[in-house]
Design an enzyme around this catalytic site. Structure first.
Site, PDB file in Angstrom:
ATOM      1  N   GLU A  94       0.990  -1.192   0.137  1.00 12.18           N
ATOM      2  CA  GLU A  94       0.036  -0.029   0.077  1.00 12.18           C
ATOM      3  C   GLU A  94       0.827   0.999   0.230  1.00 12.18           C
ATOM      4  O   GLU A  94       0.524   2.208  -0.331  1.00 12.18           O
ATOM      5  CB  GLU A  94      -0.980  -0.059   1.254  1.00 12.18           C
ATOM      6  CG  GLU A  94      -2.055  -1.030   1.088  1.00 12.18           C
ATOM      7  CD  GLU A  94      -2.644  -1.285  -0.151  1.00 12.18           C
ATOM      8  OE1 GLU A  94      -2.929  -0.300  -0.756  1.00 12.18           O
ATOM      9  OE2 GLU A  94      -2.986  -2.483  -0.558  1.00 12.18           O
ATOM     10  N   HIS A  97       1.637   2.132  -3.543  1.00 14.61           N
ATOM     11  CA  HIS A  97       0.759   3.075  -3.924  1.00 14.61           C
ATOM     12  C   HIS A  97       0.889   4.443  -3.625  1.00 14.61           C
ATOM     13  O   HIS A  97       0.779   5.560  -4.534  1.00 14.61           O
ATOM     14  CB  HIS A  97      -0.661   2.694  -3.658  1.00 14.61           C
ATOM     15  CG  HIS A  97      -1.211   1.528  -4.523  1.00 14.61           C
ATOM     16  ND1 HIS A  97      -1.155   1.158  -5.751  1.00 14.61           N
ATOM     17  CD2 HIS A  97      -1.673   0.258  -3.971  1.00 14.61           C
ATOM     18  CE1 HIS A  97      -1.681   0.139  -6.128  1.00 14.61           C
ATOM     19  NE2 HIS A  97      -1.896  -0.689  -5.047  1.00 14.61           N
TER      20      HIS A  97
HETATM   21 ZN   LIG Z   1      -2.800  -2.690  -4.887  1.00 18.36          ZN
END
Ligand SMILES: [Zn+2]
Length: 698
Positions: A479, A482
């Site tokens: 995460e 991202h």
């Molecule tokens: Zn992802």
């Protein structure tokens, strides 16, 4: 509760004006549920008025008065959507459920009003047709191209009668997709296995058996045992089950869940969806729906996707044959004579895993303390690669006391953005883990990124250390990958900013960032015993690395088979007759060249939610495609010295900061020096590339 919302005086609604907090962070201490509906309504009305002004402008269209004006429009609506859906996914209440039910259809209508406005499209087309004479920067040229193609893709260029047909098809498809989703939920629930005798559950631990007894009670089946179905073909409960008949029964419940000839049978629905999608593609002049859906993806064409999938098959099938032989040996050692079947796989694979790669999470977890993993692992890797630094901001309001906020500073100390981390499971949080923005980056709007990472880790009891599993560690790095893509965004226009990229590109930075979790230097920096501070013993580290290669013929094979099934359904021509679902599926799977008799697809056609109503139609391959990109780039890093500032800077400059300002193929090639290839991805999974020509040729 909603009725009172209109009584709120606008002046007291904090969503109606840009936040005055640092980075325009949402003022969660002042936002009430009753603020959302008036803000949504005012946001849509304002946006529509702005769009009408652009469409009806008497002046001839210019890039500034049309495209840039659209980029500036809808800021209030964006603000309320970003805040509402961010909190709704992570910390919802009943009032928010009601707001979503009310606003979701309104928002989709709002979208249609914009994209099917002929005057607005006329201006965009005029500009697009003379794009070469407009002296646009590369980012501006890309923005104009994206707008034009989005309008065309939505049907703006079709004749009036074709537009009517399209609206008709869209309405029917939406209804079928909704009906499919509802049938699937009902069929999965009804598909749960009910067992009469405790002895049939031999092998399951007492906790799991008690849970099964309780689940049965919940359905008024007191005295029995109920095993609910997971959404995939394989069922985790099979791992422990010693009784072969029970295993077969559970597997059958899974495999035929949506094919029982009752009201929840989805076969007619999906055959009809496939047919209507093919007709829709034909309206646009495409040979099939896959070609229509892939127009803005990195792969671009069904041919490129199929070539990619086919290249994965030889190595995957070879590994599957090795795994079948190995499991057959475990069965023989168990004094059994039967031939391995799919319902035996998970059970015997678990035994083999225990023998060869026994990983005890209780032995591992003391080395993974959440805050240490975050600051000395996730932040440390980002600092080593990109030079960025982090400091806690306890003064920024949060929507839940568990949320932690950090300010991120660039390598020269200048402000970069805000990061929220919301890691713990709550009953009112959606499942899984995700990243998104409360505020998107844009030079035009003078906004910097405000980003959140959300996950569902088990929270420690008060006073206990916050230990997490190795999967949780991977999730944190994923995460945050991202988040880096969002933090390093440096676009002028919001439409092209940060993570606003194709489905078959967006998981590339996140999967890439996972690699650093097991980098020896990073690992040694964060994986320390929470009590003693001692590093993890080398033998345990090696075991974790080795275990990652276990059962990959199955793990990769079930995804490759599902990806192929998705493509086959979406390459039907509009002229094809309504399909018999089982015959079609059998033929498509037989043609893969995989060992589908032992390794069925991860989702069968009848319960493949991703492709029938979740936006992944002709797109399931993207999970594997982005893994190829991530492993290619990681292998490049390893060849060039690994974790260094220089390598990180290059990746930031050429990929992470680019948003969608370039086509993905040239962007990737500029970094990697050639087209993506499957070799590094296969060796990362412990498989051998048997194909000499590994380029994907796109
Ligand atoms: Zn992802």
């Amino acid at each position: 509760m909603l009725a009172s919302t209109s009584l709120a005086a606008p002046a007291s609604n904090p969503l109606l004006t840009p936040s005055s907090l640092p980075y325009q962070a949402p003022p969660f201490d002042r936002i009430k549920d009753s603020d959302y509906v008036p803000a949504f309504e005012k946001g849509m009305a304002e946006h529509l008025a702005e769009i009408r002004r652009i469409a009806n402008d008497k002046a001839a269209p210019t890039f500034e008065n049309t495209i840039v004006a659209m980029e500036r429009s809808g800021q209030l609506l964006n603000r309320v959507q970003n805040v509402f859906y961010g909190v709704y996914s992570a910390d919802k209440d009943d009032a928010m459920d009601a707001i979503d039910s009310k606003e979701a259809p309104r928002l989709s209508q709002h979208q249609d009003e914009i994209y099917l406005d002929p005057k607005l499209f006329g201006r965009v087309r005029t500009l697009w047709e003379k794009r070469d004479t407009l002296s646009l920067t590369p980012e501006q040229a890309m923005l104009l191209d994206v707008y034009y193609k989005q309008f065309v893709h939505a049907g703006a260029e079709l004749s009036a009668s074709d537009q009517k047909t399209l609206r008709d098809l869209n309405t029917r498809l939406t209804k079928l997709e909704t009906a499919y989703g509802q049938k699937l939920v009902a069929s999965a629930k009804a598909g749960a296995l009910v067992v009469d005798r405790k002895a049939a559950l031999d092998g399951m631990d007492d906790g799991a058996i008690a849970a099964a007894a309780k689940a049965a009670e919940g359905r008024k089946l007191t005295g029995k045992y109920l095993i609910p179905l997971q959404n995939t073909t394989q069922q985790p409960a099979l791992a422990a089950m010693k009784d072969r008949a029970t295993r077969k029964a559970l597997f059958d419940r899974s495999w035929t869940r949506a094919e029982r000839g009752d009201a929840n049978d989805t076969r007619k629905t999906i055959a009809e969806i496939a047919r209507l999608r093919a007709q829709k593609a034909a309206l646009f002049g495409y040979p099939d729906y896959a070609a229509y859906a892939l127009y803005d993806q990195m792969a671009r064409t069904p041919e490129a996707v199929n070539a990619f999938i086919h290249k994965l098959v030889p190595a995957t099938a070879a590994e599957q044959h090795r795994e079948v032989a190995a499991l057959q040996k475990v069965i023989a050692a168990d004094h059994q004579k039967f031939a391995l079947q799919p319902w035996d796989w998970t059970h015997y694979a678990e035994q083999l895993r225990k023998q060869e790669f026994a990983l005890d999470q209780d032995e591992i977890k003391p080395y993974f303390e959440l805050h240490t993993v975050l600051t000395d692992g996730v932040f440390y890797a980002a600092n080593q690669l990109y030079g960025i630094t982090f400091r806690p901001r306890k003064d920024i309001p949060v929507y839940n006391p568990d949320v932690m906020v950090y300010e991120v500073r660039d390598k020269d100390g200048s402000p970069l953005g805000l990061m929220y981390f919301d890691y713990f499971k709550r009953d009112n949080k959606s499942g899984g883990a995700w990243m998104s923005n409360f505020v998107g980056q844009s030079d035009l709007l003078k906004t910097r990124p405000v980003i959140y990472n959300v996950a569902n880790f088990t929270k420690a009891a008060p006073g206990q250390p916050q230990l997490i599993t190795s999967d949780d560690v991977t999730t944190m790095f994923h995460e945050f990958g991202h988040a880096l893509h969002g933090l390093f965004a440096s676009q002028t226009y919001p439409t092209l900013s940060g993570t606003s990229v194709a489905r078959d590109f967006v998981e590339f930075p996140s999967q890439f960032n996972e690699n650093w979790a097991m980098d020896p230097k990073v690992f040694a920096h964060y994986a320390k015993h929470y009590k003693t501070g001692a590093p993890m013993p080398q033998a345990l580290f090696d075991k974790i690395k080795k275990a990652a290669h276990f059962n990959q013929g199955y793990a990769l094979g079930e995804i490759v088979a599902a990806a192929q099934l998705d493509m086959s359904w979406h390459e039907l021509p509009a002229s094809a007759p309504l399909q018999n679902v089982d015959a079609f599926e059998k033929k498509a799977l037989d043609e893969t060249g995989l060992d589908v008799a032992h390794v069925p697809p991860r989702y069968r056609s009848s319960y493949f939610l991703h492709i029938w109503s979740n936006g992944y139609s002709a797109g399931y391959y993207a999970y594997l495609w982005t893994e190829m990109l991530d492993q290619d780039v990681y292998s490049w890093f390893m060849k060039h010295g690994g974790l260094t500032r220089e390598n990180g800077q290059r990746f930031r400059d050429m990929i992470l900061s680019k948003g969608h300002t370039m086509d993905y193929g040239p962007m990737f090639r500029a970094f990697y020096g050639k087209d993506p290839e499957i070799g590094p991805m296969l060796s990362h999974r412990g498989l051998t590339d048997t194909d000499t020509d590994t380029g994907t040729g796109n």
